[in-house]
Design a protein around this motif. Structure first.
Motif, short mmCIF file in Angstrom:
data_model
loop_
_atom_site.label_atom_id
_atom_site.label_comp_id
_atom_site.label_asym_id
_atom_site.label_seq_id
_atom_site.Cartn_x
_atom_site.Cartn_y
_atom_site.Cartn_z
N VAL A 374 0.84 -1.21 0.00
CA VAL A 374 0.00 0.00 0.00
C VAL A 374 0.87 1.25 0.00
CG1 VAL A 374 -1.61 1.35 1.41
CG2 VAL A 374 -1.96 -1.10 1.13
N HIS A 375 1.89 1.25 0.85
CA HIS A 375 2.67 2.48 1.00
C HIS A 375 3.74 2.65 -0.06
CE1 HIS A 375 0.70 3.88 4.58
NE2 HIS A 375 0.67 2.63 5.00
N LEU A 376 4.07 1.56 -0.77
CA LEU A 376 5.06 1.68 -1.85
C LEU A 376 4.39 2.18 -3.12
CD1 LEU A 376 7.31 -1.48 -1.50
CD2 LEU A 376 7.89 0.88 -1.05
N ALA A 377 3.06 2.01 -3.18
CA ALA A 377 2.36 2.36 -4.42
C ALA A 377 2.67 3.78 -4.92
CB ALA A 377 0.86 2.15 -4.23
N PRO A 378 2.64 4.78 -4.04
CA PRO A 378 2.90 6.12 -4.59
C PRO A 378 4.39 6.43 -4.83
CG PRO A 378 2.20 6.26 -2.29
CD PRO A 378 2.28 4.83 -2.62
N LEU A 379 5.31 5.52 -4.45
CA LEU A 379 6.74 5.82 -4.57
C LEU A 379 7.29 5.42 -5.94
CD1 LEU A 379 8.33 4.64 -1.19
CD2 LEU A 379 7.26 6.82 -1.74
N LYS A 380 8.32 6.15 -6.39
CA LYS A 380 9.04 5.74 -7.60
C LYS A 380 10.15 4.82 -7.15
CE LYS A 380 8.88 9.50 -10.88
NZ LYS A 380 9.62 10.66 -11.33
N LYS A 381 10.01 3.52 -7.43
CA LYS A 381 10.98 2.58 -6.90
C LYS A 381 11.58 1.76 -8.03
CE LYS A 381 6.83 0.10 -5.98
NZ LYS A 381 5.96 1.09 -6.54
N VAL A 382 12.70 1.08 -7.73
CA VAL A 382 13.34 0.26 -8.76
C VAL A 382 12.45 -0.95 -9.06
CG1 VAL A 382 15.71 0.93 -8.23
CG2 VAL A 382 14.66 -0.96 -6.99
N GLU A 383 12.64 -1.50 -10.24
CA GLU A 383 11.87 -2.67 -10.63
C GLU A 383 12.22 -3.85 -9.73
OE1 GLU A 383 9.63 -3.47 -13.20
OE2 GLU A 383 9.38 -1.29 -13.13
N GLY A 384 11.26 -4.68 -9.46
CA GLY A 384 11.50 -5.95 -8.79
C GLY A 384 11.92 -5.83 -7.33
N LEU A 385 11.44 -4.82 -6.66
CA LEU A 385 11.74 -4.68 -5.22
C LEU A 385 11.01 -5.80 -4.48
CD1 LEU A 385 13.27 -2.56 -3.54
CD2 LEU A 385 11.07 -1.50 -3.08
N ASP A 386 11.76 -6.51 -3.62
CA ASP A 386 11.19 -7.69 -2.98
C ASP A 386 10.45 -7.31 -1.70
OD1 ASP A 386 10.57 -10.05 -1.91
OD2 ASP A 386 12.57 -10.94 -2.06
N LEU A 387 9.12 -7.33 -1.77
CA LEU A 387 8.31 -6.92 -0.62
C LEU A 387 8.50 -7.86 0.56
CD1 LEU A 387 4.87 -5.92 -2.17
CD2 LEU A 387 6.73 -4.48 -1.44
N ASP A 388 8.65 -9.18 0.26
CA ASP A 388 8.79 -10.15 1.34
C ASP A 388 10.08 -9.92 2.10
OD1 ASP A 388 6.44 -11.26 0.71
OD2 ASP A 388 7.29 -12.73 -0.68
N PHE A 389 11.12 -9.54 1.37
CA PHE A 389 12.40 -9.26 2.03
C PHE A 389 12.23 -8.07 2.98
CE2 PHE A 389 16.19 -6.55 2.10
CZ PHE A 389 17.07 -7.41 2.72
N LEU A 390 11.58 -7.01 2.50
CA LEU A 390 11.37 -5.83 3.34
C LEU A 390 10.54 -6.20 4.56
CD1 LEU A 390 10.60 -3.07 0.70
CD2 LEU A 390 12.71 -3.46 1.94
N ALA A 391 9.51 -7.03 4.36
CA ALA A 391 8.66 -7.43 5.48
C ALA A 391 9.46 -8.20 6.51
CB ALA A 391 7.50 -8.26 4.96
N LYS A 392 10.39 -9.05 6.02
CA LYS A 392 11.19 -9.85 6.96
C LYS A 392 12.20 -9.01 7.71
CE LYS A 392 10.56 -14.16 4.60
NZ LYS A 392 10.94 -14.89 3.40
N GLN A 393 12.62 -7.92 7.11
CA GLN A 393 13.59 -7.05 7.77
C GLN A 393 12.95 -6.14 8.83
OE1 GLN A 393 16.97 -6.70 7.48
NE2 GLN A 393 16.91 -8.56 6.28
N THR A 394 11.64 -6.18 8.94
CA THR A 394 10.99 -5.22 9.84
C THR A 394 10.11 -5.91 10.89
OG1 THR A 394 9.33 -5.03 8.09
CG2 THR A 394 10.91 -3.24 8.27
N PRO A 395 10.70 -6.85 11.65
CA PRO A 395 9.86 -7.51 12.66
C PRO A 395 9.46 -6.52 13.74
CG PRO A 395 12.16 -8.11 12.95
CD PRO A 395 12.08 -7.30 11.69
N GLY A 396 8.26 -6.65 14.23
CA GLY A 396 7.80 -5.78 15.32
C GLY A 396 7.40 -4.40 14.85
N PHE A 397 7.48 -4.12 13.56
CA PHE A 397 7.10 -2.81 13.07
C PHE A 397 5.57 -2.73 12.95
CE2 PHE A 397 10.80 -0.48 10.91
CZ PHE A 397 11.71 -1.01 11.81
N SER A 398 5.03 -1.58 13.30
CA SER A 398 3.58 -1.40 13.12
C SER A 398 3.34 -0.81 11.73
CB SER A 398 3.06 -0.44 14.18
OG SER A 398 3.61 0.83 13.95
N GLY A 399 2.07 -0.71 11.37
CA GLY A 399 1.73 -0.11 10.08
C GLY A 399 2.29 1.30 9.96
N ALA A 400 2.20 2.05 11.07
CA ALA A 400 2.70 3.43 11.05
C ALA A 400 4.21 3.44 10.83
CB ALA A 400 2.35 4.11 12.36
#
Ligand code: ATP
Length: 642
Positions: A374-400
């Motif tokens: 949801v929050h990456l949608a408005p960003l200009k990002k590189v192709e093929g950014l791995d969402l699962d990797f980002l999710a795994k790097q952020t344990p304990g993070f809230s939506g905010a």
């Protein structure tokens, strides 16, 4: 808070200038009515001078007020006389229409005779005796009071904060400050904007359904729920869910925060609750959303010594009555959000008021990936950014937190003049959020740098050696925020924690200080936050979770929050001593354990510290090069290797 309580921009507001101008105008008006038509103060005259002017025939008219004071009007030709030069012109430099003089007449009978004589002799055109009403004197005497009242009203208006509902006037202080969601002007949030939270979303959507289509449920004899309480840690999307309801419900949606009920005046809270429900009932079916309800909904105390909470309790009582009391009404659903359901009053939580409690927990790894999406949608990002990797790097993070990571990553990429946000920007953003801002130019002496390197290497070594310590991903001695160095872990997302897991974590935390002891045989102040963390953990083990043998299966935790107001501890002095001793023993044993591990691996510790001093940041691979593969890493491989 995410609450948005914009006052209506078109609303009439009192500007301080208006007040000042009004006061000035009052002064001018008074000077006008008490003075003369010419705005020029008449000059004082002596009786003898008056007689001379009268004799010379310079006076046109005399008006005597209240038989005491005379106003003298000169003939236009007399004004040219040098003697009258100072009264000849008014303040606007026009010819003074008079009265030019005024004086006390003394005996009115004698004065009248004198004037009659002058008229018959043709020296005076006219005279008049009038009774002057002195209402202007009354206004002048009342003026200070009027000004004080004016200033008071002005301050009160300011203090009431221009709240909605009545233009923020002093008389509308008891009116509810709820903001009515306006479909046309307000930004519309939909359920699509809320990622994850499947269960919570479903329940909330059902509530919207109740209001849109009540017959479907009431036909079968069911009752529409009165309220739903969203409970969960900060930043998990409770307010966002409520906003989505506002955007999709198509019924009037009143939103306000618990603290909006509170004002410095007694009785205002209860009256605002009444007003809120009155408004909502008028527009029913409708939804009321109270954010941070713990501000008013905290459990009512029994031993209220100070009486300071009476106002809050009155507000709460009113809320209870409105939600389910005598004469309560249906078709108004109350949604509320809080981080502290544990401190809420039991009566508020019972079925019939908040029938449903919807738990909005920190997102798990899958939900985090969705929130990233949801929050990456408005960003200009590189192709093929791995969402699962980002999710795994952020344990304990809230939506905010995740929303913040995405924003921070974009800012970092922009700072480095990149055209798209890449993976490294996200990792930097995570570091920035967890550790604070990098302070590369902080002055650190070589000895201090060595001590920091040893300290961090200590954490890294001990945690590498312990089975249940969180897997390490990197160690740095670049100062960030408050800290001089840090070891970054990727903690397992556990639902329950066992004693040995807690002990291993405490041991790893003590690893920093233990390394200083092993290397320099001296300890420093650098371990403050470690000590704080361990002490908190040890205290929780002993007094909250019942994990200590001496204390046994007892907890002194009070989920109602009542004990916050009491002076006495729930245990005896004797137990207090045992608790202190056990906490100290626990920490000390883990410290000794860390020392032992480090003594056994002293060479590796120093090797690691040297690499740290040289490179400042080292990763898991460097650790592996020194220590060999970590035996306990089960799922770490797939997490970090991505
Ligand atoms: P608090 O308890 O502190 O009031 P909260 O639970 O009400 O926190 P919100 O205000 O709803 O938190 O969330 C803050 C921000 O976090 C939102 O504006 C949104 O950007 C982001 N956010 C939180 N959860 C989610 C989610 N599930 N999906 C998308 N964005 C989310």
């Amino acid at each position: 808070m995410a609450k948005d309580n914009n006052p209506n921009p078109n609303k009439f507001r009192i500007s301080p200038w208006l007040v000042y101008t009004t006061i000035l105008l009052i002064f001018l008006f008074i000077s006008f009515v008490t003075g003369s038509s010419s705005l020029q103060e008449p000059a004082q005259l002596t009786s003898s001078k008056f007689n001379i002017y009268l004799e010379k025939g310079q006076i046109e008219k005399v008006i005597v007020y209240n038989k005491t004071e005379a106003e003298v009007f000169l003939k236009p030709e007399a004004l040219k006389d040098k003697e009258h030069q100072r009264v000849a012109k008014d303040i606007f430099d026009r010819p003074n229409k008079g009265p030019q003089y005024t004086f006390e007449i003394g005996n009115d009978q004698i004065f009248q005779t004198k004037l009659e004589k002058a008229v018959t002799e043709g020296k005076l055109k006219d005279f008049n005796f009038v009774a002057k009403s002195n209402w202007s004197d009354i206004v002048i005497s009342l003026l200070p009071v009027i000004i004080i009242i004016g200033v008071w009203i002005f301050i009160m208006r300011k203090m009431s904060g221009g709240g909605a509902g009545g233009g923020g006037q002093i008389f509308s202080i008891g009116k509810s400050k709820a903001k009515l969601f306006d479909e046309k002007t307000d930004v519309k949030t939909t359920f699509k904007d809320v990622a994850g939270l499947e269960g919570a979303k479903e329940e909330i959507q059902e509530i919207v359904e109740f209001l849109k289509n009540p017959e479907k449920y009431t036909n079968l004899g069911g009752k529409i729920p009165k309220g739903a309480l969203l409970v969960g840690p900060p930043g998990t999307g409770k307010t966002l869910l409520a906003k989505a309801v506002a955007g999709e419900a198509q019924v009037p949606f009143f939103s306000l925060s618990g603290s909006d009920f509170v004002e410095m005046f007694v009785g205002v809270g209860a009256s605002r609750v009444r007003d809120l429900f009155k408004q909502a009932k008028e527009k029913s079916p409708s939804i009321i959303f109270i954010d941070e309800i713990d501000a008013v909904g905290r459990a009512r105390g029994k031993n209220n010594i100070s009486g300071g909470n009476d106002e809050r309790e009155n507000t709460l009582n009113q809320l209870l009555t409105e939600m389910d009391g005598f004469g309560s009404n249906s078709n108004v659903i109350v949604l509320a959000a809080t981080n502290r359901a544990d401190v809420l009053d039991k009566a508020l939580m019972r079925a019939g008021r908040f029938d449903r409690q919807i738990f909005v927990d920190l997102p798990d790894v899958r939900e985090r990936a969705e929130i990233f999406k949801v929050h990456l949608a408005p960003l200009k990002k590189v192709e093929g950014l791995d969402l699962d990797f980002l999710a795994k790097q952020t344990p304990g993070f809230s939506g905010a937190d995740i929303a913040n990571v995405c924003n921070e990553a974009a800012l970092i990429a922009a700072r480095n003049n990149k055209t798209a946000v890449d993976k490294q920007d996200f990792l930097d953003a995570v570091d920035r959020i967890v550790g604070g801002l990098e302070k590369k130019n902080k002055i650190i002496t070589p000895e201090e740098k060595k001590a920091i390197a040893i300290h961090e290497a200590g954490h890294a070594t001990v945690s590498w050696m312990l089975e249940h310590a969180a897997p390490l991903i990197k160690v740095t001695i670049v100062p960030r925020g408050q800290s001089l160095g840090a070891a970054w872990y990727l903690p397992e997302e556990r639902q329950i924690v066992r004693t040995d897991q807690m002990l291993d974590e405490m041991c790893a935390t003590m690893g920093g200080r233990a390394a200083e002891k092993v290397t320099f045989n001296k300890i420093s102040t650098g371990a403050l936050s470690d000590l704080e963390k361990v002490t908190r953990q040890a205290r929780a083990m002993v007094t909250v979770y019942g994990l200590n043998e001496k204390i046994g299966n007892v907890t002194y935790y009070d989920s109602t929050g009542q004990s916050e107001y009491s002076f006495s501890k729930p245990y005896s002095d004797e137990t207090a001593q045992i608790i202190d001793k056990e906490i100290s023993l626990l920490i000390e044993s883990q410290y000794q354990r860390a020392i032992q591990i480090l003594e056994e691996n002293k060479d590796k510790l120093h090797e690691l510290a040297d690499i740290l001093i040289e490179k400042e940041v080292i990763f898991k691979d460097d650790l592996e090069a020194i220590f060999g593969k970590r035996n306990f890493d089960k799922n770490l491989e797939e997490i970090v290797s991505k």
